[in-house]
Design a protein around this motif. Structure first.
Motif, mmCIF file in Angstrom:
data_model
loop_
_atom_site.group_PDB
_atom_site.id
_atom_site.type_symbol
_atom_site.label_atom_id
_atom_site.label_comp_id
_atom_site.label_asym_id
_atom_site.label_seq_id
_atom_site.Cartn_x
_atom_site.Cartn_y
_atom_site.Cartn_z
ATOM 1 N N UNK A 1 -32.968 -33.365 51.750
ATOM 2 C CA UNK A 1 -32.033 -32.602 50.930
ATOM 3 C C UNK A 1 -30.677 -33.305 50.881
ATOM 4 N N UNK A 2 -30.205 -33.664 49.686
ATOM 5 C CA UNK A 2 -28.921 -34.367 49.600
ATOM 6 C C UNK A 2 -27.718 -33.477 49.902
ATOM 7 N N UNK A 3 -27.913 -32.153 49.902
ATOM 8 C CA UNK A 3 -26.808 -31.247 50.214
ATOM 9 C C UNK A 3 -26.630 -31.212 51.725
ATOM 10 N N UNK B 1 -37.314 -39.785 45.163
ATOM 11 C CA UNK B 1 -38.240 -40.572 45.986
ATOM 12 C C UNK B 1 -39.288 -39.664 46.631
ATOM 13 N N UNK B 2 -38.873 -38.482 47.108
ATOM 14 C CA UNK B 2 -39.813 -37.545 47.711
ATOM 15 C C UNK B 2 -40.832 -37.079 46.663
ATOM 16 N N UNK B 3 -40.375 -36.750 45.462
ATOM 17 C CA UNK B 3 -41.272 -36.250 44.426
ATOM 18 C C UNK B 3 -42.365 -37.273 44.096
ATOM 19 N N UNK B 4 -42.052 -38.547 44.194
ATOM 20 C CA UNK B 4 -43.052 -39.572 43.937
ATOM 21 C C UNK B 4 -44.156 -39.559 44.996
ATOM 22 N N UNK B 5 -43.848 -39.083 46.185
ATOM 23 C CA UNK B 5 -44.819 -39.067 47.284
ATOM 24 C C UNK B 5 -45.588 -37.755 47.402
ATOM 25 N N UNK C 1 -23.816 -38.898 48.291
ATOM 26 C CA UNK C 1 -23.885 -39.815 47.161
ATOM 27 C C UNK C 1 -24.546 -41.092 47.659
ATOM 28 N N UNK C 2 -25.768 -41.368 47.194
ATOM 29 C CA UNK C 2 -26.537 -42.504 47.705
ATOM 30 C C UNK C 2 -25.921 -43.849 47.328
ATOM 31 N N UNK C 3 -25.102 -43.874 46.277
ATOM 32 C CA UNK C 3 -24.474 -45.131 45.862
ATOM 33 C C UNK C 3 -23.220 -45.421 46.690
ATOM 34 N N UNK C 4 -22.319 -44.438 46.806
ATOM 35 C CA UNK C 4 -21.050 -44.664 47.497
ATOM 36 C C UNK C 4 -21.141 -44.415 48.996
ATOM 37 N N UNK D 1 -27.788 -39.020 39.337
ATOM 38 C CA UNK D 1 -28.884 -39.728 40.003
ATOM 39 C C UNK D 1 -28.490 -40.194 41.398
ATOM 40 N N UNK D 2 -27.209 -40.408 41.640
ATOM 41 C CA UNK D 2 -26.768 -40.810 42.977
ATOM 42 C C UNK D 2 -26.880 -39.653 43.968
ATOM 43 N N UNK D 3 -26.868 -38.420 43.484
ATOM 44 C CA UNK D 3 -27.060 -37.262 44.349
ATOM 45 C C UNK D 3 -28.535 -37.005 44.587
ATOM 46 N N UNK D 4 -29.361 -37.268 43.583
ATOM 47 C CA UNK D 4 -30.752 -36.835 43.623
ATOM 48 C C UNK D 4 -31.737 -37.928 44.018
#
Length: 179
Positions: free
Chosen positions: A75-77, A174-178, A112-115, A166-169
């Motif tokens: 969870x990104x939150x 990635x999880x949804x792909x699995x 934020x996965x980018x920053x 997309x940087x939040x999600x």
């Protein structure tokens, strides 16, 4: 109406009112489990084994406790403060199932996965829940969250009400792909 029918009717109404209060407590426990930082075990235990958790804006449907747990682990939150307002609670005549809608207003931070920073965000929307009473305890069978606002705190919701940044999600995608 006879006295015994009046008493039966009164007892049935009381049972429904008690069920509504128990359902309020169930939803309150979901906020306690989520805030300020997720207690995954406590949260997952609120669902039936085959319970469903859905995020309508994210096109994400999690089926069963294992998928819900996997989502919560990525969870990104990272910090949340849920304010929940009960709008409607409808208990079935047999007091075994129910549906409810709750308005949500939330302050949160999202990674934020980018920053690699934690972005402060506002979240608002509503939860539509379905519940069942099992062995005297209410459990969630289906929760659907529809976000009306998901925006960066600084920018507010004036220009972009719902941001699917997309940087939040990224971890969710990635999880949804699995799954």
């Amino acid at each position: 109406m006879s006295e015994s029918h009046k008493i039966d009717d009164l007892l049935k109404r009381l049972e429904r009112l008690e069920a509504m209060e128990e359902i309020r407590h169930l939803k309150q426990r979901s906020a306690v489990a989520a805030d300020p930082q997720m207690d995954i075990d406590m949260f997952v235990d609120l669902y039936t084994e085959d319970g469903v958790m859905e995020f309508t804006n994210w096109d994400t449907v999690l089926k069963g406790r294992d998928e819900i747990r996997a989502f919560l682990e990525v969870n990104p939150f990272t910090w949340m403060f849920h304010c929940l307002i009960p709008i409607r609670i409808e208990v079935a005549d047999d007091c075994r199932t129910a549906t409810a809608r709750w308005y949500l207003f939330e302050a949160a931070t999202v990674h934020n996965s980018r920053t690699k920073e934690y972005d402060p965000v506002w979240v608002a929307g509503y939860y539509d829940d379905e519940m069942i009473r099992i062995n005297g305890e209410w459990k969630l069978t289906h929760t659907a969250l529809t976000q009306q606002i998901l925006c960066n705190y600084e920018e507010g919701w004036g220009k972009t009400r719902v941001s699917m940044d997309e940087d939040w999600l990224k971890p969710v995608d990635e999880l949804k792909q699995n799954l």
